[in-house]
Design an enzyme around this catalytic site. Sequence first.
Site, mmCIF file in Angstrom:
data_model
loop_
_atom_site.group_PDB
_atom_site.id
_atom_site.type_symbol
_atom_site.label_atom_id
_atom_site.label_comp_id
_atom_site.label_asym_id
_atom_site.label_seq_id
_atom_site.Cartn_x
_atom_site.Cartn_y
_atom_site.Cartn_z
ATOM 1 N N GLU A 161 58.115 -114.743 5.029
ATOM 2 C CA GLU A 161 57.674 -116.117 4.467
ATOM 3 C C GLU A 161 57.049 -116.366 3.697
ATOM 4 O O GLU A 161 55.522 -116.529 3.829
ATOM 5 C CB GLU A 161 56.627 -116.265 5.984
ATOM 6 C CG GLU A 161 56.864 -115.816 7.322
ATOM 7 C CD GLU A 161 56.103 -116.371 8.692
ATOM 8 O OE1 GLU A 161 54.920 -117.197 8.322
ATOM 9 O OE2 GLU A 161 56.647 -116.126 9.906
ATOM 10 N N GLU A 356 60.143 -112.736 13.981
ATOM 11 C CA GLU A 356 59.316 -112.729 14.351
ATOM 12 C C GLU A 356 59.822 -114.353 15.747
ATOM 13 O O GLU A 356 60.036 -114.886 15.164
ATOM 14 C CB GLU A 356 58.095 -113.091 13.615
ATOM 15 C CG GLU A 356 57.557 -112.377 12.667
ATOM 16 C CD GLU A 356 56.073 -112.535 12.060
ATOM 17 O OE1 GLU A 356 55.782 -113.602 12.238
ATOM 18 O OE2 GLU A 356 56.025 -112.301 10.973
HETATM 19 C C1 FCB Z 1 53.687 -115.393 11.319
HETATM 20 C C2 FCB Z 1 53.091 -114.569 10.663
HETATM 21 C C3 FCB Z 1 52.694 -113.170 11.650
HETATM 22 C C4 FCB Z 1 51.798 -113.854 11.957
HETATM 23 C C5 FCB Z 1 52.344 -114.730 13.036
HETATM 24 C C6 FCB Z 1 51.739 -115.032 14.400
HETATM 25 O O1 FCB Z 1 53.569 -116.426 9.898
HETATM 26 O O2 FCB Z 1 53.893 -113.587 9.797
HETATM 27 O O3 FCB Z 1 51.920 -112.380 10.524
HETATM 28 O O4 FCB Z 1 50.085 -114.131 11.407
HETATM 29 O O5 FCB Z 1 52.828 -115.726 12.589
#
Ligand code: FCB
Length: 451
Positions: A161, A356
């Site tokens: 990210e 994620e």
């Molecule tokens: C993302 C991050 C991760 C975590 C999630 C909830 O933006 O990459 O580290 O904090 O959100």
Amino acid sequence: MNKSFVWGVATSSYQIEGAAYEDGKGLSIWDIYCTQPDKIFEGHSGDIACNHYHLYKEDISLMKQMGIKAYRFSISWPRVLPNGVGEVNQKGLQFYLNLVNELLEAGIEPYVTLFHWDLPYELHKKGGWLNSDSPKWFKEYTKVIVEAFGDKVTNYITFNEPQCFIGHGYSGGVHAPGLKHSTQDLLQMTHHILLSHGESVKTIRELAPYAKVGIATTALMHYPTSNTPEDIESARKAVMDEIFKSENAWPWSVSWWGDPIFLGKYPEEGLKYLEKYMPKIKDGDMEIISQPLDFLGQNIYNGYEITTSPNGEVEIVNREIGHGKTALNWPITPKSLYWGPKFLYERYKKPIFITENGLSCHDVVSLDGKVHDPNRIDFLHRYLKEFKKAGEDGVEIAGYFEWSFMDNFEWHSGYADRFGIVYVDFTTQERIIKDSGYWYKTVIETNGKNL
Ligand code: FCB
């Protein structure tokens, strides 16, 4: 899901490891940021976190018990290179080798993220991503890691990210290092990060030609209110282009990062607004940045529902009163996991991993000693169904990493938010598999047939 679909869980170094001052680890910008007053919820820090540095064997055995096939974790750059470059901290490196060996023994495939935000503080003092040497630093760090792992690791993600660490860390000032840079500086950093990504990919290809390489980006993933071509086009525009119209929102764009990497150029729609702030782009830069990748990793949490106004403009549909929300007040929008992958696949034509996806809930240990989290099961079930459908409709879906394996340090919210499918008692470091963890096990066992 097809037979090769990868079922995993994800974490990151600063959020779980702890041992912030042990065994020769150098400082990261997060170590420093957490010592500043009023930055993190109730002054929490990742000093101890889940103590995973010491409890990794126990954690991997839980993963095995849960039937997890792949583990996405990140490496703390300053743990391995305390000064960011130069001398290697062998004890730090050994920790990651032990971790990888333990995973392989448990039959769990490692997916290594090289950078999940914990920049060495020593490099920050040299200007961090503003320094034109940063691609060289990242290349050196990549080399140390890939040489150490050899053929034990066959999956790499360069950055996690970039949107978020630039957007929150250097523009919004709410994540480490807590700065608010000018647009010129932010764009210069962006370009250096993209070059660092490219140099890293080149290095991995040279040293580990058998490895698969990608990046994990993020963005709000908007979805159309109906399946009319107009609404679909509006949602696509909302994801890719509209963001450039709002001042200071561009770091959160998916195309600002994805286009240079996958298409070899910055997006026209963005340049319309940002050209005047752009750094000098040297000959050959875009070739370095656009090294071919094997996959796109996308972190997807939510988005807006999009419609088309009578005069053909992109319009956000107001959420109805009482729309579902997570404990962090993030909206629950499962369709983001259908349309996000679809739009990304159409544009970049690469297999998609969800690197994620998940949510925080107000989890408690019940009287029966268990952690019942029906909201998480419902959320994951709805999102995964949509992802599966995207696969059925032609998107190459490669795998899914649930965020997160265990409750951990959620950046500026500290330990107030619990994202895990394993509960962590931060006083005793006891772990309890939540109901969602057992549910995820059945999803993995049936390869998603029960979704
Ligand atoms: C993302 C991050 C991760 C975590 C999630 C909830 O933006 O990459 O580290 O904090 O959100």
